[in-house]
Enzyme design. Structure first.
Site, PDB file in Angstrom:
ATOM      1  N   TYR A 109       0.867  -1.182   0.000  1.00 45.74           N
ATOM      2  CA  TYR A 109       0.000   0.000   0.000  1.00 45.74           C
ATOM      3  C   TYR A 109       0.902   1.230   0.000  1.00 45.74           C
ATOM      4  CZ  TYR A 109      -3.225   3.632   1.555  1.00 45.74           C
ATOM      5  OH  TYR A 109      -3.956   4.783   1.649  1.00 45.74           O
ATOM      6  N   GLU A 197      -3.504   7.581  -4.058  1.00 47.64           N
ATOM      7  CA  GLU A 197      -3.432   6.283  -3.377  1.00 47.64           C
ATOM      8  C   GLU A 197      -3.211   5.173  -4.393  1.00 47.64           C
ATOM      9  OE1 GLU A 197      -6.092   4.723   0.130  1.00 47.64           O
ATOM     10  OE2 GLU A 197      -7.093   4.248  -1.756  1.00 47.64           O
TER      11      GLU A 197
END
Length: 386
Positions: A109, A197
């Site tokens: 992530y 993101e």
């Protein structure tokens, strides 16, 4: 303003970030053609809505043939996707993104966001990317890596080295990670983003990084200088009231209560919602008409409030500084007459030309409930809506 995955990847590709080839598809036939044109053994069909958790909700499917990809598209296009981020109502899927697959070795992530507490851009990362990242952050917050970037100098080599090691990557991956972070940072700054993101960021079995899923959020206040991003706004993904408010320069956020609020100034609007709650009511919205609202703006604000069927009463709380109370009062009267406001209407005015404004309201012939203070106004609107 949020971008779809395919829009985010289009933007990232301009900055040389590693994205896979894909096609936006509005029909199952287009998805079938996408598979044939991608010439890949695996194609991923992804619902394009402004919400996370699509995979768990059935909005992401793998297809290994044109027929299978078409079947997935037939099922996904037109479905109502319900995820934790959409709420119970869910979101209608109008299009999918058909993307080539890749050989995944490990998932991470990686995101950049504005940290208001430290007044900096912060890198947030984890060695455990994918669909469970939100649960991981809640369950094991120590596994979330945070690195504050000094905006005067940008990401430093030692910080990227630190990030690489904390993600459990060998140092031979430092060059690839460095290119990735620096390009994301440049994208973040130049396109006025509030969030970028990548989840997951994939390390492939061939040894390269790939942006497998992407999300970009643009600062609304910077859209005037980001014409190319403004053109990407998807009206279908916006609440109609939010969209209408933006056209008239109004700041509007829908809530779940029954008392519509029309206020000038974000701080006063927040305080108004708080005091409504304190006296047992629930605000139906946040609506800031700004410091220079006209009669036309006030009328449009009323239209937006009354378009919400849950609204059982309206509280207008105005402090006239630049905005004069008599102008607002005139706008309230005109709007109430034009729209035939049938719910209780409580008005509290203070500031410039307040006495003239109050006189306009009292002589209007309308059933307007006057209030002198915020406390008085909150009590009256809560009582009127019981």
């Amino acid at each position: 303003m949020n971008l779809h995955e395919y829009q985010s990847k289009e933007l990232m590709a301009r900055y040389g970030l590693p994205v896979l080839k894909g096609f936006v598809c509005y029909t199952p036939s287009q998805a079938e053609a996408a598979f044939d044109n991608l010439r890949t053994p695996v194609c991923v069909v992804k619902a394009q809505v402004h919400a996370g958790g699509r995979g768990k909700a059935g909005g992401v499917k793998l297809g290994k043939s044109a027929k299978e990809v078409r079947a997935h598209a037939e099922k996904i296009i037109g479905m109502t996707l319900v995820t934790p981020q959409t709420g119970e109502k869910g979101k209608l899927v109008r299009k999918v993104y058909a993307e080539a697959g890749c050989n995944i070795d490990k998932e991470f992530y990686l995101s950049l966001l504005v940290d208001r507490a430290t007044k900096s851009i912060t890198i947030v990362a984890s060695a455990e990317g994918g669909m469970e990242i939100e649960e991981l952050a809640h369950r094991e917050p120590e596994k979330i890596i945070k690195i504050k970037i000094d905006p005067k100098v940008g990401p430093q080599p030692f910080q990227i080295t630190q990030l690489t090691l904390k993600l459990g990557l060998p140092l031979e991956k430092l060059k690839g990670m460095s290119e990735l972070v620096l390009r994301l940072y440049r994208l973040f700054l130049e396109k006025d983003l509030s969030l970028v993101e990548v989840n997951p960021l994939v390390l492939t079995k061939e040894g390269g990084f790939v942006v497998l899923d992407a999300k970009c959020s643009v600062d609304d206040n910077a859209l005037f200088r980001q014409a190319d991003l403004r053109e990407m706004m998807d009206y279908d993904e916006l609440d109609p009231k939010d969209l209408e408010a933006s056209k008239f320069g109004l700041s509007y956020v829908a809530l779940d209560g029954t008392i519509g609020c029309m206020v000038n100034g974000a701080g006063l609007a927040m305080a108004t919602m708080d005091i409504i709650k304190m006296y047992g009511g629930n605000p139906a919205n946040f609506l800031d008409v700004g410091g220079g609202a006209s009669k036309e703006t006030v009328t449009e604000a009323f239209k937006i409030l009354l378009s919400d069927s849950k609204v059982k009463g309206i509280l207008v709380n105005i402090f006239g500084g630049i905005m004069k109370c008599d102008v607002i009062a005139g706008g309230i009267v005109e709007a109430a007459k034009e729209l035939s406001v049938k719910v209780p209407l409580v008005v509290r005015l203070q500031g410039t030309n307040v006495e003239i404004g109050r006189k306009i309201l009292s002589e209007s012939g309308l059933k307007i409930i006057p209030a002198d203070t915020m406390e008085d106004a909150a009590k009256k609107v809560v009582e009127a809506t019981k």
